[in-house]
Enzyme design. Structure first.
Site, PDB file in Angstrom:
ATOM      1  N   GLY A 124      18.226  95.299 -55.667  1.00 30.91           N
ATOM      2  CA  GLY A 124      18.641  93.912 -55.463  1.00 30.91           C
ATOM      3  C   GLY A 124      19.876  93.509 -56.251  1.00 30.91           C
ATOM      4  O   GLY A 124      20.460  92.463 -55.979  1.00 30.91           O
ATOM      5  N   CYS A 177       8.686  87.774 -24.407  1.00 29.50           N
ATOM      6  CA  CYS A 177       9.878  88.342 -23.770  1.00 29.50           C
ATOM      7  C   CYS A 177       9.699  88.298 -22.257  1.00 29.50           C
ATOM      8  O   CYS A 177       8.703  88.758 -21.730  1.00 29.50           O
ATOM      9  CB  CYS A 177      10.091  89.776 -24.245  1.00 29.50           C
ATOM     10  SG  CYS A 177      11.384  90.645 -23.330  1.00 29.50           S
ATOM     11  N   CYS A 182       9.787  92.230 -20.977  1.00 30.43           N
ATOM     12  CA  CYS A 182       8.738  93.197 -21.266  1.00 30.43           C
ATOM     13  C   CYS A 182       7.423  92.532 -21.665  1.00 30.43           C
ATOM     14  O   CYS A 182       6.422  93.203 -21.844  1.00 30.43           O
ATOM     15  CB  CYS A 182       9.181  94.163 -22.365  1.00 30.43           C
ATOM     16  SG  CYS A 182       9.105  93.461 -24.031  1.00 30.43           S
ATOM     17  N   CYS A 219      13.835  90.283 -25.666  1.00 27.36           N
ATOM     18  CA  CYS A 219      13.850  90.905 -26.987  1.00 27.36           C
ATOM     19  C   CYS A 219      15.291  91.087 -27.458  1.00 27.36           C
ATOM     20  O   CYS A 219      16.137  91.581 -26.709  1.00 27.36           O
ATOM     21  CB  CYS A 219      13.214  92.290 -26.937  1.00 27.36           C
ATOM     22  SG  CYS A 219      11.481  92.298 -26.488  1.00 27.36           S
ATOM     23  N   CYS A 258      12.550  96.755 -26.375  1.00 27.23           N
ATOM     24  CA  CYS A 258      12.255  96.172 -25.067  1.00 27.23           C
ATOM     25  C   CYS A 258      12.224  97.275 -23.993  1.00 27.23           C
ATOM     26  O   CYS A 258      11.297  97.367 -23.198  1.00 27.23           O
ATOM     27  CB  CYS A 258      13.305  95.123 -24.717  1.00 27.23           C
ATOM     28  SG  CYS A 258      12.819  93.987 -23.411  1.00 27.23           S
TER      29      CYS A 258
HETATM   30 ZN   LIG Z   1      11.193  92.678 -24.428  1.00 27.74          ZN
END
Ligand SMILES: [Zn+2]
Lengths: 289, 191, 360
Positions: free
Chosen positions: A29, A237, A240, A262, A268
């Site tokens: 970090g 989505c 999909c 997506c 996807c």
């Molecule tokens: Zn998708």
């Protein structure tokens, strides 16, 4: 491009970047200053990620590049081509097949393995920058672990808006010490920062490299009464049908009709290949392009 | 200049160092794992792995400290020829090579609060390197790992300095492991 | 039914082909040669060399041709090429006192050894479009004189003799290299000067102008502006002495600035310094003014909060390659961050509307 060295950068530059990466991994970090080079692509377009990838890639790697989660956005295409040419690496769009993935603004939906490396392109690496413009001051704040300003900002959001008004580049605390900017990923992706893969962050213009080793404690900043929440559009989505992936919103007609798909194009496609179909989807065909 | 000086570098520096760096980086990222490190044949007493680390990471910008055991004409000449790294006192070194007991660990740079990265990396040559011994926890480790370490107290003190501190690479023949400052070390009781 | 949009690769190829065609322009018009650009657009070439940090007029001219005259794009091409060049070593400091001056003016003394040399300047041209040039650019030869063999001492050295100007101790250390190590603050003066000399001409000009208009006014006079050729020497350890490796044209500007003294410094004149590749006097004068403004701390002056006094502000924003890259990156896709903002705004609005309804 035979005139150029393997992965474009000269060996001394790669050594300098490699040393910065190792110190970054040793101090998770913390932003390690490095002498960023002028790359043959503009600052702000992934020069930090490109330099980190150049220092990390071996000829045996399989490389994937995504921008906004997609492999076929123009800048992702351009960076992938650059390394195909200069490093001769194999490339892929499949997350599972990639050993090194360079990304802008997303973490793939698919969980990464411990033998995978995720390289982030970072525009502004300093999480305190928009609260304190001076680098001298923010460096001091990190050294003193003085993060009150950040908490005040988040708290003011809550009192004004009833919620923390940071939707992307949502700050995290790494291993209980450094507050870190996870790059402009949507906060939906923040929980995935706790992962098995190695995460490397490169900011070229700002000359900083930082890292998160696998299985490192990464906590999104929040308050007991306003816990962090990884949110996304409240849809599935349309291609999909996935309900667990981050979505892009598209305007599909003049009346302003919307659809959602997506943002991770490989995720996807993988689902559609497996037979999943969303509300406006069609059965998967290999050659649709 | 002796021929041994000119020999033993990487055959193809860009590719060999890229592969070697991956082994070093994954070792630092996942303390406890032991990786191969090959491609260099440095003069004795440097191990192959220590030679690989030097070739991969060192150059005129990284001063190197050698303990008396490694501070031989051959080793000095080899490092100078292949990396250009200046050979210096412990306090000025970015990298150091030595056996555990010989390294003056309190003399090395541990970084500053504003620049904790300005700390030395010690390449510790060990006689054996096994995935058993001290218990390791921390970033890079899923649960816990084990690694043969020359001792534990010094590493515990180092970890207490975090975010300052030293980082270690253990080298043994053609293998290496790493222990960054974040790793919490505990001796396992011998049962 | 929706089929995802693809075709990034094809779009890029087509865009590049079209760009090449546009660069060439109308093919019934003769193509520009690199040497024409080098000779006839020399001031553009100079700017590209200065901000590209690479002294090579032919490459700068090529970059201007390739970039269709977009000088920042040309500077970018030069910078990206420069980083791939091997580094053989550092030269010795150039001796500008030995400069063969094409131009040398002082605003502070009417005359001085070496004289005032006006040189090829736009200064007293009337800015009237010369329509004759549109038809025919051939010109009669300008009168010429022998190259002055005598030294041209710096005007500042005369003030120095009277101890009226603040002395500048010679630093033995090798200056840091901005292109090889990350910028670290506070910066040394040599690092600041490096950043200024390769900084964007427009930015440095604007900063300098702001000091003249009162934002950290430093009462600058151009003590001397000189433009000309100097030789570059490099020590060759194997030889044990320095050899001449070439000649470059530089513009040097020294300003003398009124200074009433401070807690730490007596009343005296102070200096601002500008040194830039090529014939680039607007940039060199600007640089000297900004240099002087940035020196407030070492001269014990007050920080009045002016932009030109803010080292971090000036150094972090002077580089046009960094600036243009980051500025233009906002045209890249930001669907993901925008989408997350969209959700947030919708959520906040829902909450706000809900509250309103509850009130009504
Ligand atoms: Zn998708």
């Amino acid at each position: 491009m035979t005139d150029y060295n393997f992965a474009y950068l000269d060996e001394q530059t790669k050594r300098m970047i490699r040393r910065a990466i190792l110190k970054g991994l040793a101090i998770p970090g913390y932003q390690v200053p490095f002498a960023s080079r002028e790359m043959p692509m503009p600052y702000g377009w992934g020069t930090g990620g490109v330099q980190v990838s150049a220092a990390v890639l071996t000829p045996d790697d399989t490389f994937k590049v995504i921008d906004q989660g997609a492999d076929d956005t123009t800048n992702a295409v351009s960076i992938r081509r650059f390394f195909e040419k200069t490093a001769g690496v194999a490339v892929t769009e499949a997350t599972v097949d990639a050993s090194v993935i360079q990304t802008r603004h997303r973490i793939p939906e698919q969980d990464l393995r411990s033998d995978q490396i995720l390289v982030y392109q970072v525009p502004i690496p300093e999480p305190l920058r928009f609260l304190e413009p001076s680098e001298v001051e923010t460096r001091k704040m990190h050294s003193l672990e003085e993060y009150g300003l950040m908490h005040v900002k988040l708290y003011e959001d809550i009192s004004q808006h009833g919620a923390i008004a940071t939707a992307y580049a949502y700050p995290v605390k790494v291993e209980g010490r450094y507050v870190m900017d996870p790059s402009p990923i949507p906060k939906f992706d923040n929980p995935k920062l706790n992962m098995a893969g190695i995460q490397l962050f490169g900011a070229g213009r700002e000359q900083r490299i930082y890292a998160v080793p696998p299985y490192t404690d990464v906590v999104s900043l929040d308050f007991d009464d306003y816990p962090f929440e990884a949110s996304k559009a409240d849809h599935a989505c349309d291609l999909c049908g996935a309900e667990d992936s981050y979505l892009d919103e598209l305007i599909v007609d003049d009346a302003g009709g919307r659809m959602f798909m997506c943002s991770d194009t490989d995720y996807c496609a993988g689902r559609r290949k497996a037979g999943c179909i969303g509300a406006q989807g069609v059965p998967y065909q290999e050659d649709v392009a | 200049m002796q021929t041994t000086t000119l020999m033993g570098g990487f055959v193809n520096a860009p590719l060999d160092s890229a592969r070697a760096f991956r082994q070093i980086m994954t070792a630092v990222a996942q303390p406890g794992i032991i990786n191969d490190a090959v491609g260099a044949t440095p003069p004795a007493p440097l191990s192959v792995a220590a030679g690989v680390v030097l070739l991969t990471l060192c150059d005129p910008d990284t001063p190197v400290f050698l303990t008396a055991e490694f501070d031989t004409d051959d080793v000095r000449a080899w490092i100078t020829f292949h990396t250009g790294a200046p050979l210096v006192d412990a306090a000025k070194a970015s990298f150091a090579v030595g056996s555990w007991g010989d390294l003056p660990i309190t003399d090395f740079a541990i970084g500053t609060s504003e620049y904790p990265d300005r700390s030395a990396t010690l390449i510790v040559e060990v006689a054996s390197l096994n995935p058993e011994g001290a218990e390791l926890r921390g970033p890079g480790i899923k649960g816990k790992a084990t690694l043969s370490l020359p001792e534990t107290a010094a590493f515990q003190q180092n970890t207490a300095l975090f975010p300052l501190g030293l980082d270690f690479v253990f080298t043994c023949q053609n293998r290496l492991a790493a222990l960054p400052r974040t790793t919490k070390v505990n001796a396992i009781k011998v049962s | 039914m929706y089929v995802a949009v693809k075709g990034g690769e094809k779009a890029i190829d087509n865009a590049h082909a079209w760009l090449a065609e546009e660069r060439r322009g109308d093919t019934s018009i003769a193509e520009l040669s690199v040497s024409q650009i080098r000779e006839q657009l020399a001031l553009a070439v100079n700017r590209v060399m200065a901000e590209g940090s690479l002294y090579d007029p032919d490459l700068a001219a090529l970059a201007i041709k390739q970039s269709r005259g977009d000088l920042i794009e040309a500077i970018f091409l030069i910078r990206a090429y420069r980083t791939t060049l091997p580094r053989f070593g550092g030269s010795n400091p150039v001796d500008t006192e030995q400069m063969i001056c094409d131009r040398r003016v002082s605003a502070t003394f009417k005359d001085a050894p070496g004289g005032q040399v006006l040189g090829p300047t736009f200064d007293y041209t009337h800015r009237l479009l010369d329509f004759k040039l549109a038809a025919d650019g051939e010109v009669p030869q300008a009168p010429s004189a022998e190259i002055a063999q005598a030294d041209t001492p710096h005007i500042m050295s005369f003030l120095d003799r009277e101890n009226l100007i603040q002395t500048e101790p010679e630093g033995p250390e090798t200056p840091p290299d901005l292109t090889r190590s990350p910028l670290e603050l506070p910066a040394t003066r040599s690092l600041r000067l490096q950043a200024l000399t390769r900084g964007d001409e427009g930015f440095i000009l604007g900063m300098a102008y702001s000091t003249q208009r009162g934002y950290a006014r430093n009462h600058a006079f151009v003590a001397e502006l000189r433009i000309g050729a100097v030789s570059v020497e490099m020590d060759i350890p194997e030889l044990g002495f320095a050899i001449d490796i070439g000649e470059i044209t530089l513009t040097e500007c020294e300003t003398v600035n009124q200074f009433k003294g401070s807690k730490t410094e007596p009343p005296q004149f102070t200096r601002g310094y500008g040194l830039v590749f090529g014939m680039t006097e607007r940039k060199a004068i600007s640089m000297a003014l900004v240099d002087r403004a940035l020196r407030w701390k070492e001269l014990g002056e007050d920080n009045v909060g002016a932009p030109a006094q803010d080292e971090e502000f000036v150094l972090y924003h002077a580089d046009n390659i960094q600036a243009t890259g980051f500025l233009e990156h906002i045209k890249l896709p930001h669907y993901v961050d925008f989408q997350s903002e969209l959700e947030l705004i919708r959520k906040l609005r829902r909450a706000a509307m809900g509250e309103q309804e509850a009130v009504e």
